[in-house]
Design an enzyme around this catalytic site. Structure first.
Site, PDB file in Angstrom:
ATOM      1  N   ASP A 197       1.923   0.552 -29.477  1.00  0.00           N
ATOM      2  CA  ASP A 197       0.783   0.101 -28.690  1.00  0.00           C
ATOM      3  C   ASP A 197      -0.354  -0.230 -29.656  1.00  0.00           C
ATOM      4  O   ASP A 197      -0.803   0.643 -30.392  1.00  0.00           O
ATOM      5  CB  ASP A 197       0.385   1.244 -27.738  1.00  0.00           C
ATOM      6  CG  ASP A 197      -0.610   0.807 -26.691  1.00  0.00           C
ATOM      7  OD1 ASP A 197      -0.635   1.408 -25.618  1.00  0.00           O
ATOM      8  OD2 ASP A 197      -1.396  -0.135 -26.967  1.00  0.00           O
TER       9      ASP A 197
ATOM     10  N   ASP B 168       0.648  -6.673 -26.287  1.00  0.00           N
ATOM     11  CA  ASP B 168       0.315  -5.684 -27.322  1.00  0.00           C
ATOM     12  C   ASP B 168       1.185  -4.426 -27.287  1.00  0.00           C
ATOM     13  O   ASP B 168       0.823  -3.416 -27.870  1.00  0.00           O
ATOM     14  CB  ASP B 168      -1.159  -5.287 -27.224  1.00  0.00           C
ATOM     15  CG  ASP B 168      -1.440  -4.450 -25.986  1.00  0.00           C
ATOM     16  OD1 ASP B 168      -0.847  -4.735 -24.943  1.00  0.00           O
ATOM     17  OD2 ASP B 168      -2.253  -3.515 -26.072  1.00  0.00           O
ATOM     18  N   GLU B 169       2.309  -4.462 -26.580  1.00  0.00           N
ATOM     19  CA  GLU B 169       3.180  -3.288 -26.500  1.00  0.00           C
ATOM     20  C   GLU B 169       4.640  -3.681 -26.667  1.00  0.00           C
ATOM     21  O   GLU B 169       5.085  -4.664 -26.076  1.00  0.00           O
ATOM     22  CB  GLU B 169       3.043  -2.606 -25.130  1.00  0.00           C
ATOM     23  CG  GLU B 169       1.732  -1.900 -24.912  1.00  0.00           C
ATOM     24  CD  GLU B 169       1.658  -1.280 -23.530  1.00  0.00           C
ATOM     25  OE1 GLU B 169       2.673  -0.708 -23.083  1.00  0.00           O
ATOM     26  OE2 GLU B 169       0.597  -1.399 -22.907  1.00  0.00           O
TER      27      GLU B 169
END
Length: 416
Positions: free
Chosen positions: A9, A112-113
């Site tokens: 993350d 973003d993960e």
DNA sequence: TCTGGGGTCCTAGGACCC
DNA sequence: TCTGGGGTCCTAGGACCC
């Protein structure tokens, strides 16, 4: 078999990426991450919410999703930077490229993960924790931003772990650590417990994840239906989803926009719907799909939403055909309340290749397909505003609205 | 709340069929 | 109409995620 799953993350992703960009391009010598700052929209266009915040901004009590007005009240010296989605996509791609150096299988959960499956990789790359450190440090060294990594035996627990203390940290949350590390947390912190479920759980006297884990599943079912069983299982660390090789094909494609003024006439509304239809259809054609279901959504001045949908007689990707349906739906649905937000969406997608076309529509179909194809080519070559519909001239409205098909951006390392 | 934009999934209720 | 009981499909709305 026991799996070992990583969840990565990016810390304050949008803000970190903008900060990294500014430092690398010497736009500014101030690191946005070290001052109270946020990524946020334009209030004059009624896009005024917080998309990402720095840790110093968080200390002022600023939350993602709140209005810029209230954020600025909490911290008058707050620095507000508009989002640069092309940059964000480049940064995301650069990070995924690093994962692909080691992992045959990268699940991109969001911009973003990511989830990674480290099962059976220990004899090559060492213990999960030591490899996670290597990965985290490599990203920081090569790309300039930090990540949290959560490690466990399933995706749910890995994701919960990555959300513990930030930034630039590695956490484990193995089943034997659930009681100590996860159960004391407020129930709202559990994945899939949102605002509504949280409020209902509080009313039932359930405040922590541990209390949820140890409550009666049938009681939960009575109040939450199947969602009750889900969050009960999650509170106990039980999840069965596996790391997927690639993102499954999309179920639908939609674009929507908040308009900078209230729309009170159907002509303006339909122009905005056309600008949304143009981009949705470009994305649809870009993905080689055709759609059978079309829907329109309207949010009024006082934030009341409504939607309306219909099946087309035949699946299509033709802008004109979809726009016609959109207009019908809008006319049927609109109650004449001033409009703040308009959205369109296509779904019931199928692959364009090997689809039969009724003979009846063949000529018309050929004509419009050729038209769309030419327009797409011109826009790809000369830019999206190089060719627009005449109805937008002097309208003061954007001829295309919403996300476009993914262009081929240079990867980040070549940019820096 | 001076409250974005992109998604997915679930459910209640109505239409329709036998 | 003082009207049964399933089943399936569709729609609108709402919940959740980032």
């Amino acid at each position: 078999m026991k799996h070992t799953i990583f969840h990565i993350d990016v810390n304050s992703a949008y803000l970190s990426w903008e900060a990294t960009y500014r430092i690398n391009t010497q736009v500014s010598c101030i690191d946005l991450r070290t001052i109270p700052s946020i990524i946020g929209g334009d209030e004059s266009k009624r896009h005024g919410i917080v998309l990402a915040k720095s840790i110093p901004a968080k200390k002022y009590g600023i939350k993602t999703g709140e209005s810029l007005f209230s954020a600025r009240q909490k911290c008058p010296s707050l620095v507000i930077v508009p989002p640069n989605y092309k940059l964000f996509m480049q940064c995301s791609n650069a990070m995924v490229d690093i994962f692909k150096e080691y992992f045959p299988l990268v699940e991109r959960y969001s911009v973003d993960e990511c989830f990674l499956d480290y099962t059976n990789m220990s004899h090559h790359f060492g213990s999960p924790i030591s490899f996670a450190h290597h990965l985290k440090d490599k990203i920081q060294k090569e790309l300039g931003f930090t990540v949290n990594i959560g490690i466990s035996n399933n995706k749910l627990l890995a994701k919960m772990a990555s959300d513990f203390e930030k930034p630039n940290k590695i956490h484990t949350l193995f089943p034997n650590e659930i009681q100590e590390k996860m159960w004391p947390l407020p129930v709202r912190d559990l994945f899939m417990v949102g605002r509504a479920s949280n409020a209902k759980l509080i009313k039932l006297g359930i405040y922590t994840i541990g209390e949820l884990a140890n409550s009666d599943p049938e009681l939960l079912y009575a109040h939450f239906k199947s969602h009750g069983y889900l969050i009960h299982a999650y509170a106990n660390g039980i999840a069965t989803s596996i790391v997927k090789p690639c993102s499954p094909e999309a179920k639908g494609i939609g674009n929507s926009t908040t308009i900078s003024f209230d729309v009170t006439d159907s002509r303006t509304a339909k122009l905005i719907l056309l600008s949304l239809t143009e981009t949705v259809c470009m994305r649809l054609r870009d993905s080689d799909m055709i759609a059978k279901m079309v829907s329109v959504s309207i949010k009024s001045h006082d934030f009341i939403s409504l939607s309306h949908q219909m099946q087309l007689t035949e699946s299509t990707d033709i802008t004109n055909d979809i726009y016609k349906a959109i207009c019908t739906l809008f006319d049927e649905a609109w109650n004449k309340e001033p409009i703040r937000h308009l959205g369109i969406r296509v779904s019931s997608l199928s692959s364009k290749t090997n689809t039969q076309l009724s003979l009846f529509d063949f000529d018309k179909h050929e004509k419009y397909t050729a038209l769309d194809e030419s327009i797409d080519k011109i826009r790809l070559r000369y830019g999206n505003t190089s060719i627009i519909r005449a109805s937008f001239l002097h309208s003061g409205l954007r001829p295309l609205n919403g996300g476009m098909p993914e262009e081929n951006y240079p990867i980040m390392s070549s940019l820096l």
